[in-house]
Design a protein around this motif. Structure first.
Motif, PDB file in Angstrom:
ATOM      1  N   ARG A  45      44.543 -26.460  16.956  1.00 53.40           N
ATOM      2  CA  ARG A  45      42.834 -27.369  17.526  1.00 53.40           C
ATOM      3  C   ARG A  45      43.140 -27.083  19.407  1.00 53.40           C
ATOM      4  NH1 ARG A  45      44.221 -32.981  15.849  1.00 53.40           N
ATOM      5  NH2 ARG A  45      45.680 -32.545  16.686  1.00 53.40           N
ATOM      6  N   ARG A  46      43.939 -27.052  19.933  1.00 52.56           N
ATOM      7  CA  ARG A  46      44.287 -26.343  21.366  1.00 52.56           C
ATOM      8  C   ARG A  46      43.058 -25.369  21.777  1.00 52.56           C
ATOM      9  NH1 ARG A  46      49.362 -26.281  24.610  1.00 52.56           N
ATOM     10  NH2 ARG A  46      47.642 -25.874  26.266  1.00 52.56           N
ATOM     11  N   GLY A  47      43.121 -23.981  20.547  1.00 51.57           N
ATOM     12  CA  GLY A  47      42.070 -23.008  20.687  1.00 51.57           C
ATOM     13  C   GLY A  47      42.759 -22.204  21.846  1.00 51.57           C
ATOM     14  N   ASP A  48      43.712 -22.594  23.076  1.00 50.31           N
ATOM     15  CA  ASP A  48      43.977 -21.730  23.754  1.00 50.31           C
ATOM     16  C   ASP A  48      45.935 -21.401  23.585  1.00 50.31           C
ATOM     17  OD1 ASP A  48      45.401 -24.611  24.427  1.00 50.31           O
ATOM     18  OD2 ASP A  48      44.381 -24.362  26.097  1.00 50.31           O
ATOM     19  N   MET A  49      45.760 -21.191  22.644  1.00 57.68           N
ATOM     20  CA  MET A  49      47.696 -20.886  22.363  1.00 57.68           C
ATOM     21  C   MET A  49      47.370 -19.638  21.670  1.00 57.68           C
ATOM     22  SD  MET A  49      49.173 -24.023  21.986  1.00 57.68           S
ATOM     23  CE  MET A  49      51.275 -23.981  22.243  1.00 57.68           C
ATOM     24  N   SER A  50      48.390 -18.692  21.547  1.00 61.11           N
ATOM     25  CA  SER A  50      48.279 -16.862  21.591  1.00 61.11           C
ATOM     26  C   SER A  50      50.009 -17.734  20.166  1.00 61.11           C
ATOM     27  CB  SER A  50      49.191 -16.205  21.911  1.00 61.11           C
ATOM     28  OG  SER A  50      50.604 -16.503  22.604  1.00 61.11           O
ATOM     29  N   VAL A  51      49.419 -17.171  18.878  1.00 59.28           N
ATOM     30  CA  VAL A  51      50.990 -16.951  18.374  1.00 59.28           C
ATOM     31  C   VAL A  51      52.431 -17.677  18.934  1.00 59.28           C
ATOM     32  CG1 VAL A  51      52.236 -15.673  16.292  1.00 59.28           C
ATOM     33  CG2 VAL A  51      49.796 -16.419  15.731  1.00 59.28           C
TER      34      VAL A  51
END
Length: 147
Positions: A45-51
Motif C-alpha cells: 500500500r505504501r508503494g515506495d518499497m522494494s521486495v
C-alpha cells in the motif's frame, strides 16, 4: 533469575506469535489470503518499497517475500513499478483489486482487535508493546554486530 524470566517471556512471545498468525489467517481467509500475504499487501500500500525493503520491515527472508509478491502480482493484487533509486529492484504497489481485498481484511481485523483490546487498558498494552519493542531493538543490534 532475570534469565529465567526472559526465557519465560520469550516462550510466551513465540506462543503468542503462533496464535496471532493463526488468527490472522482466519481474518484473511474470507479475502482469499493468508497472514503472510496480508502483510505483503499492507506493505505494498505504501508503494515506495522494494521486495527487499518489505522483507526487512517484516523481519522475513527476502526470498520468501519475493515468492509471495510474485504470486500476488500474478493474481493482479500488486504490481511492480520502476524504482528511480534502483534499476533492478522494482517497487511493489497495491492494485485496486489488492486494495479491495486488503480492505475486507482490515475491516475484520478492526472488529477483532476492538474485541480483544477491550480486555486491557491502553496503558497495559502500551507497556507490553514497549517491552517487546526494546527486545526487538536489542536483538536487531545483536544481529547487526554479528554482521
Amino acid at each position: 533469575m532475570e534469565g529465567n524470566a526472559f526465557s519465560a517471556f520469550a516462550i510466551t512471545a513465540l506462543r503468542l506469535a503462533g496464535h496471532l498468525t493463526a488468527a490472522g489467517d482466519q481474518l484473511a481467509k474470507p479475502a482469499g489470503q493468508t497472514s503472510a500475504r496480508w502483510q505483503v499487501l499492507a506493505a505494498a500500500r505504501r508503494g515506495d518499497m522494494s521486495v527487499a525493503q518489505i522483507a526487512r520491515a517484516l523481519g522475513l527472508a527476502r526470498q520468501g517475500v519475493q515468492r509471495l509478491a510474485d504470486v500476488l502480482e500474478g493474481e493482479g493484487l500488486i504490481a511492480y513499478a520502476d524504482n528511480p533509486q534502483h534499476q533492478r529492484a522494482k517497487l511493489v504497489q497495491l492494485t485496486a483489486d489488492g486494495a479491495a481485498r486488503l480492505g475486507v481484511i482490515e475491516v475484520a481485523q478492526a472488529g477483532w482487535a476492538d474485541g480483544l483490546g477491550a480486555a486491557f487498558t491502553a496503558t497495559e498494552l502500551d507497556t507490553a508493546r514497549a517491552v517487546m519493542a526494546r527486545v526487538m531493538e536489542m536483538l536487531e543490534a545483536e544481529e547487526a554486530s554479528r554482521g
